[in-house]
Every structure is written in C-alpha cells, then in structure tokens.
Design an enzyme around this catalytic site. Structure first.
Site, PDB file in Angstrom:
ATOM      1  N   LYS A 106      15.759   9.487  18.117  1.00 22.90           N
ATOM      2  CA  LYS A 106      16.629   8.304  18.131  1.00 22.90           C
ATOM      3  C   LYS A 106      17.199   8.053  19.522  1.00 22.90           C
ATOM      4  O   LYS A 106      17.250   6.907  19.992  1.00 22.90           O
ATOM      5  CB  LYS A 106      17.766   8.486  17.127  1.00 22.90           C
ATOM      6  CG  LYS A 106      17.292   8.443  15.673  1.00 22.90           C
ATOM      7  CD  LYS A 106      18.414   8.819  14.727  1.00 22.90           C
ATOM      8  CE  LYS A 106      17.964   8.695  13.277  1.00 22.90           C
ATOM      9  NZ  LYS A 106      18.906   9.327  12.351  1.00 22.90           N
ATOM     10  N   LYS A 125       9.889   5.957  12.731  1.00 23.52           N
ATOM     11  CA  LYS A 125      10.341   6.134  14.127  1.00 23.52           C
ATOM     12  C   LYS A 125       9.245   6.632  15.054  1.00 23.52           C
ATOM     13  O   LYS A 125       9.446   6.726  16.258  1.00 23.52           O
ATOM     14  CB  LYS A 125      11.434   7.205  14.169  1.00 23.52           C
ATOM     15  CG  LYS A 125      12.679   6.888  13.412  1.00 23.52           C
ATOM     16  CD  LYS A 125      13.718   7.958  13.721  1.00 23.52           C
ATOM     17  CE  LYS A 125      14.314   8.666  12.552  1.00 23.52           C
ATOM     18  NZ  LYS A 125      14.450   8.202  11.271  1.00 23.52           N
ATOM     19  N   GLU A 132      15.811  15.879   5.369  1.00 22.43           N
ATOM     20  CA  GLU A 132      14.374  15.870   5.112  1.00 22.43           C
ATOM     21  C   GLU A 132      14.095  16.999   4.126  1.00 22.43           C
ATOM     22  O   GLU A 132      14.889  17.940   4.023  1.00 22.43           O
ATOM     23  CB  GLU A 132      13.619  16.163   6.417  1.00 22.43           C
ATOM     24  CG  GLU A 132      13.860  15.167   7.530  1.00 22.43           C
ATOM     25  CD  GLU A 132      13.124  13.859   7.310  1.00 22.43           C
ATOM     26  OE1 GLU A 132      12.052  13.859   6.702  1.00 22.43           O
ATOM     27  OE2 GLU A 132      13.660  12.820   7.739  1.00 22.43           O
ATOM     28  N   VAL A 156      17.211   3.680  14.448  1.00 22.21           N
ATOM     29  CA  VAL A 156      18.457   4.340  14.830  1.00 22.21           C
ATOM     30  C   VAL A 156      19.589   3.749  14.007  1.00 22.21           C
ATOM     31  O   VAL A 156      19.785   2.525  14.006  1.00 22.21           O
ATOM     32  CB  VAL A 156      18.764   4.126  16.334  1.00 22.21           C
ATOM     33  CG1 VAL A 156      20.008   4.904  16.735  1.00 22.21           C
ATOM     34  CG2 VAL A 156      17.582   4.525  17.183  1.00 22.21           C
ATOM     35  N   ALA A 183       0.838  -1.201   0.000  1.00 18.66           N
ATOM     36  CA  ALA A 183       0.000   0.000   0.000  1.00 18.66           C
ATOM     37  C   ALA A 183       0.867   1.242   0.000  1.00 18.66           C
ATOM     38  O   ALA A 183       1.957   1.255   0.584  1.00 18.66           O
ATOM     39  CB  ALA A 183      -0.896  -0.005   1.232  1.00 18.66           C
TER      40      ALA A 183
END
Ligand code: ADP
Ligand code: ASP
Ligand code: MG
Length: 807
Positions: free
Chosen positions: A675, A572, A660, A602, A497
């Site tokens: 993390k 995460k 990001e 991590v 999906a």
C-alpha cells in the site's frame, strides 16, 4: 402498398394484411413478395437438384405444404377456394417438373433459375389476392427488363407505358406480384434483383402518379441502424430522399435501394409501416430541405462484404487520366465501386468493391496498368479482404462542424482503426472502412455517441465473486435503475468470472440470479480463455473489474488496456508490482484513452489515491505520508490487553475475517508495504517494495516455517509482549503499525504513539492517513475511516467505475 415476405409469410401476417388493405378508402394497388424465406428456399432447392441431391424433394415438399397450410388457415371451403387450389396446384406441379428436369440433367442455367424464382411471388400473390378479394394482375406483362452487362435492368420507358395501359381503369383493389418481370426482347421471365418487390411497387406508383407509396414490413419504420445489430436503434420519423438513398445503398435492408429513385422523381412520399403494429407512426421519406435544425446524423448503415483495392505508385502523381482508366476498366467489367478514397498527393487511390468482384478487379487493373507496373511506376494491385464499410448519413451534417471529429474520436477511443474513409463534398455521408471483426463494435460506438447522448452505456466484466465481488454486484443491482433514471448511465454486466467458470453475454447478465447462471451456463474458463473472451467480445465502453487477489489476473491488465478496455482493480498486485510494470500500465491506459484505477488498493473505500491525485494535479507536492494502513494490525494492537494476549489477538483477527487466511501476510507488513509503495508512486516517487525499510515485531523464523508451526510457537511471544504492553500503558502510549514516506524514503514498522498523536485513538480496524504537502504544511490533511470490509471496498470499486462514466 407493398407487403414484404415477412408480412405475408405467416397466418397472423396475412390476417393483418387483409385488415389493413380492406380498411383502405381510395384505390389501392397491393404488391406482395413471396412468403418470407421462400425465395431463399427456391434457390437452395434448385442448387440441390442440380447437384443431384435427391433431398431437394424434401425441400420442395416443405415448401408445398407451407403454401397449402396457409390456404387452409385463411380461406374457407367453397368454389373460390377450389379455383385457387387448382391454380396453386398447377403452379406447384410445374415447379416440381422443372426441379425434376434439373435433377435429371444436373444443369441449372440462369434462365431456369430466374423462372424458378418467379414461382415464389406468383404463388403468394394468388393466395393474398384471394384472401383480400383483390383483382389479380400479372406483373410479368408490364414490368419489362433488358440485359445490360450481364444484368437485368429495368426498361423504364416501356414499363411506364405498359403500366399506364394496364391500369387505365383501376378497380378499387388490385394485387400484383412484386419482384418478377420479363425481358423486353425475348419475353423470358426475369426479376428486379433480391428484395426487388419494393422496386416493383415504386415503379407502379411512379407510373401512375400515386398519392403515396407504402412499404409494409416487420419493423416500426426506418431505424437509426440495423435493429438486429444495434438493440437500442429506434425509428426515424422522417428522412429525405437523399438520406434514405444513402442509407439503403449502404445496406439498410428495409428498402431495396433502387426503390427511391422513381418516386423521388415524382415527389411521391414513401411511408414505411409495420404490418404487425399498424398504429405505429412509421417513417416518412419525402422531399426535404436541410435547414440545420434537428439531428445532424439520421442513420448509420453498413455492408460487411468489403474488399479494398489499392492502386499505388509514385508514377501516378500528377498524371492525368489514371482515375479515368481505373474506373472505366472496372465499369467495362461490370464491377461496381461503392467507395473511393484518394490522397491529395495522388500517389494512391483506394477503391471499395464487393469481395466477389475483388479478384477480377485486381486482374483487370493489373492488365490495364501492366506497362506502368513493368516500368516500376506503379505497384501491382493490392487487395485487402475481410473488411466492412460503414456510413453515417444526414443532410444536416453540412451545417454541423465537428461531425468527422466526433466520429473518428469515438472510434479511436474504442481502439478501432479506420483503414480508409471518404466524405463527398455534398457532406451528406461519411463512409469508412474497418476490419470486419470490428463492425459490430463500430456500429455500437457510433450509435451510442450520435444517437444515445441522452444516456451512456458501460459494459462491465466482473472477475472474482468473493465477498467484494459479490457485494459489488449486489450494489450495482440495487443502484442500476436509479443511475439510469437520474444519471443517464446504463450499467451492463456483460461478463462474470470466478477462478473456474466464466459467463459472457452481450445482452447483459441477470444479476439477481448470477450465481446460478454462472453455475449453469458458464463455461470452464482459465486465464487465457478469460482474456480471449473479454477481448474478442469487442464491446465498446468496456470496463474490466478485478475483485480477486490473484497475480494471474493482474498479469492480463496490459493486454486488456491495449484493447481499450478500462481496468478497475481492487487487486493490489499490479499497482505494487515492479515500478516499470506499474508505469507501463499507466502509460498504456493513457495512450489508449482508457482508465486504470485502483482507489481501493489503499484504505478500501477511503478517497486516498484520488485525493493525492487531485492535490498533485493542482500543483501541490506531497512531502510526507504517515499512515496506519493495515486494518488487521490495527485491530490486533487495539485488542491487546491483560486478558487478550498477542497470540489470542491474532487468532481473533483471523476468526473475524480481518486478516488473510495466513495472518503472516499481514504480520510481515507485506500488505502495508504494498500500500505504501502504491501511495508513494501516486505521489510521484519512484519506489519498489524492496526499497521499503521494515521493523517487524515477529521473529523471522516464525514467519518462514509452516503455518502450523507458527500457531504452535506464537504463544511463546505472549509474555514478552504483555510486559512491554504494560510498560507502554503506564507511559500513556499505544502501539501502531505505521507506514511512513518522507523525502522519498519509505519505512514500515511498529511505533509507540502518545495520547496526543492522531493515531492514538484509531479504533478497531480503521485506517488513517496524514498527508503533509506544500499547501497542507503545518497541519497535515487527515483521512480516516473504515479501512477494510467487503461493502466499503465494493463501494470504492463502484466509485471508480462511476468515474469512468464521468457522471
Ligand atoms: P420485407 O420482407 O418486408 O421486405 P426485409 O427483411 O427486406 O423485409 O427488411 C426489413 C428488415 O430490414 C428488418 O426486419 C430489419 O431487420 C432490417 N433492417 C436493416 N437495417 C434497417 C434499418 N436501418 N431500419 C429498419 N430495418 C432495418
Ligand atoms: N422475394 C424476393 C426476395 O426475397 C423479393 C422481395 O422479397 O422483395 O428477394
Ligand atoms: Mg425487403
């Protein structure tokens, strides 16, 4: 030799039958069923006619043509064919008249219905007799029934006598219709029940002391389970009569249950063979001694039509005769009980009956025990509908301890609760009742654990097909064959999906072309749909793999785990969510006997969480963690130089796909905090994101405004950073963004490290973790390597999946 409807229903089938029959040496009696589907069609047509539905004529026309087509395909023109056509036309004409009569008077008696059903076998037997050149005999003359409790029951004595008379001098090849019979007293046409041709053959074989009874059908033999439900079911080479009886009684349709008894009595072996694959060995059913060698379980069968009636009350305890009353009441009303389970405390007895019998059963039992119910000694009958009964069968079970344990353990691990169970002291059968919705899953779980121990199946749902998801699918695709060959692990991707669509199929998705498949065959799929698709598939050994970074997806883990589906997350969010939520997920996984794994949260593919777990499980204690956990930040600080300013380094990190899309998520330290929180928790500390102290290097106002403002103003920092960088370089130091946990306290921030520090030389976007523990005290354990990237992350996810399979 009995040939079923599936064997005589098509031209190919009939040609095979001819070949098989005509190559026999000794004397043979052939028994045939109606053409496949014809009995059902006769029932349907009669029903339609009796309801005044004129469309019955279309059904009849279709049925008529089917028989004519088969004659056309198999018999060449000539006298014989003309003779046959006359007989067939006569029968079909009678049938037409009967249907018309029903249509006119709109009434269908049981007697008429039985007459109608007989035409299926009468027609097919005439055709096959002509094709094979066999002498035809009419079973109605020697298979005799009598009426008992509203049912037609074989009258064995008369039938045996008549069969012996009829077949006293036996031609080489005789052919008779199966299924049909006549009433011993009235001469009316009756039958032996649905699937009854097998029984006809067994009765004749036993009466004549045949050498063997062969049942020819459309599968290679008696299989470990119903092949329509269990794709990995395989042929059983031999069964004892007892085993075969147990399996047939419990729904293995391949042999009609009453078939076994007459031949068992005469010790005549039954051979199950495939008309469409005559060379296959088939299954032999014969007298056997259970000697403890061989498989403990021979087969699994089930009936999905089960209602459980519970007779309960403290007034039953120790009272003699309650069971007698239960069973004689049910017997008087012709209700058959196929499973009984009673607690040794005697306060309740559960009885498995067919759904159609349930209402009557409750009524008659309520009546029988009305006094006790009135006095409060017993409760009114309780019926539970929508259930299924499964049986595992094998004579060697009695020599093998632990079968029940293995059975219920496997079911429990898959989240299947057993509603009632029964094992007779003969120990050849353990039966249990489950919710009907869980039947397929139950059968798969049991089949997998008892028959397929040579290999294990994991059924994967992969959510998110961005860089990590795609890379994972590619890795699975290329490793699959090797894993099956070398590790006996079959990885089945049963769901894929993305944020818009989902594709789900039990048989597994073709991974080579999954993107197109998802596009073409996938259905629109939001979070709720995703959850319901995954859980309602009710598939065993299921693993949900989250390769997204989406909080919505993380929010469904709890329900997935509750459904005994393991979760492997590259995401995460769940593991770093509020501590109580994290703990709840871990506990649910533990209670359900499934896994919640997130090694890649991590350090991507680096084995950090597993290492911490291994240390702790072996009694070590984590005292301190120091780590560089952000590939993005490390890249930025390594890139800084006289030419590459801070703003340029950030832009580069973004451009190369390290950061990001909004680099502030990395610059704010949020990613590192998540993390660190996860590591601390795995190390046994209770920590939340708010507990982590942070020393950031970008002013707050830049972090809060719009992304556009951020890019506009970030160059203003360049000068200051460059001055500080130069000074640092003169001191022989570098910046690292370090995460620390010491004595339960956590912090993240920019630190200056000297050239003798292990963090100093950390290249590019790598990660490093130093673990100081009670055992690794003076010299901490160090784990270092690529801390980001799709392929290493996917490999880490893959490793988590493999650890669930335990290979
Ligand atoms: P026929 O028309 O030859 O009488 P049936 O349809 O009555 O054939 O029985 C054969 C079918 O029984 C197979 O096609 C298979 O789908 C089904 N079946 C159910 N359980 C089993 C089993 N344990 N082994 C083999 N076949 C089974
Ligand atoms: N034709 C009958 C039925 O469909 C008998 C048989 O096939 O054995 O039930
Ligand atoms: Mg059959």
């Amino acid at each position: 030799m009995k040939f079923g409807g599936s064997s005589v229903g098509t031209t190919t089938g009939i040609r095979n039958v001819k070949q098989i029959v005509n190559s026999q040496k000794g004397q043979v009696i052939v028994v045939v069923s109606a053409l496949g589907g014809v009995t059902d069609q006769l029932i349907k047509t009669a029903q339609m006619a009796s309801e005044g539905n004129k469309a019955y004529e279309d059904e009849l026309a279709q049925l008529t043509n089917r028989h004519y087509d088969l004659i056309d395909d198999n018999i060449s023109t000539g006298n014989k064919r003309d003779e046959l056509m006359t007989k067939v036309e006569q029968l079909l004409g009678e049938l037409r008249d009967i249907f018309q009569g029903i249509y006119l008077i709109k009434d269908l008696s049981r007697k008429t219905n039985d007459t109608i059903l007989s035409y299926g076998e009468r027609l097919s037997s005439l055709i096959v007799a002509e094709v094979t050149g066999a002498a035809w005999k009419d079973s109605r003359e020697f298979i005799k029934t009598e009426r008992k409790q509203g049912k037609h029951i074989l009258n064995a004595e008369l039938t045996n006598k008549l069969v012996k008379e009829q077949f006293c001098d036996l031609p080489q090849l005789t052919l008779i219709p199966g299924f049909i019979a006549t009433d011993k007293n009235t001469g009316e046409v009756t039958n032996l029940g649905r699937g009854g041709s097998d029984y006809t053959a067994a009765i004749v074989a036993a009466a004549l002391d045949a050498e063997s009874l062969e049942i020819w059908t459309d599968v290679d033999g008696f299989m470990t389970a119903d092949p329509r439900v269990i794709h990995s079911a395989y042929t059983i080479s031999s069964l004892t009569y007892v085993e075969a009886t147990e399996l047939c009684n419990f729904g293995a349709k391949v042999v009609y249950p009453p078939t076994i008894w007459p031949v068992y009595h005469k010790n005549i072996p039954i051979l199950i063979k495939n008309t469409f694959n005559p060379d296959a060995q088939g299954t032999v059913i014969r007298q056997g001694t259970s000697n403890g060698t061989g498989k403990a379980i021979k087969g699994i069968s089930s009936i999905d039509d089960t209602c459980l009636i519970t007779v309960q009350g403290l007034g039953m305890v120790g009272v003699i005769g309650v069971n007698r009353r239960i069973f004689s009441t049910l017997a008087e009303h012709g209700i058959s009980v196929f499973m009984v389970s009673q607690a040794s405390s005697e306060n309740s007895t559960s009885i498995g009956v067919k759904t159609a019998d349930a209402v009557t059963a409750c009524e008659v039992l309520d009546k029988e025990f009305s006094k006790e119910i009135e006095l409060g000694e017993m409760f009114p009958m309780k019926a539970e509908y929508g259930l299924a009964t499964v049986a595992i069968v094998g004579e060697n079970m009695k020599h093998t301890p632990g079968i029940a344990g293995k059975l219920f353990g496997a079911l429990g691990r898959s989240g299947i609760s057993v509603i009632a169970c029964a094992q007779g002291a003969s120990e050849t059968n353990i039966s249990f009742v489950v919710n009907k919705k869980l039947l397929r899953k139950s059968l798969n779980v049991i089949h997998d654990s008892f028959f397929l121990s040579e290999y294990q199946v994991l059924n994967l749902f992969i959510c998110g097909i961005g860089t990590v998801g795609h890379s994972l699918i590619t890795q699975i695709e290329s490793q699959r064959e090797k894993l099956m060959r070398e590790n006996g692990l079959q990885l089945n991707v049963v769901g894929i999906a993305n944020s818009k669509k989902g594709l789900f199929t039990r048989e597994g998705i073709d991974l080579k072309d999954y993107k197109n498949e998802l596009l073409e065959k996938g259905k629109d799929c939001d979070l709720n749909m995703l959850l319901s698709e995954v859980t309602s598939m009710n598939i065993f050994n299921a693993v949900f793999v989250d390769c997204t970074a989406n909080s919505g997806v993380a929010s469904i883990y709890e329900q997935l785990l509750q459904h005994n589906i393991s979760v492997v997350a590259a995401n995460k969010i769940a593991a770093s969510s509020p501590y109580d939520n994290y703990m709840k997920l871990k506990q649910t996984a533990h209670q359900r006997g499934v896994k919640f794994l997130f090694e890649t949260n991590v350090g991507a593919g680096l084995p950090i969480i597993n290492t911490i777990n291994d240390l702790i499980h072996s009694g070590d204690k984590i005292l301190k963690i120091e780590a560089v956990l952000s590939g993005t930040l490390n890249y930025i600080f390594n890139a800084l130089s006289a030419e590459t300013t801070m703003s340029k380094a950030i832009a580069e990190a973004k451009q190369k796909g390290f950061s990001e899309p909004d680099p502030r998520i990395d610059l704010s330290g949020k990613d590192v905090i998540r993390k660190l929180v996860i590591l601390a928790r795995e190390a046994g500390y209770r920590l939340d994101q708010e507990d982590v102290e942070k020393q950031l290097f970008i002013p707050d106002q830049l972090m809060e405004g719009s992304l556009e403002d951020f890019w506009k103003h970030i160059p203003e920092l360049d000068e200051g950073f460059e001055a500080r960088r130069q000074k640092l370089a003169e001191q022989g130091k570098r910046w690292r963004f370090v995460a620390r946990l010491s004595e339960g306290k956590a912090s993240v921030g920019l630190e200056e490290v000297a050239s003798n520090h292990p963090f100093y030389g950390l290249e590019s976007s790598n990660n490093i973790i130093l673990l100081t523990t009670e055992r690794y005290h003076e010299y901490p354990m160090m784990i270092q390597g690529y801390g980001a990237g799709a392929s290493v992350t996917a490999a880490g996810v893959f490793a988590d999946i493999m650890s669930i399979a335990n290979v």
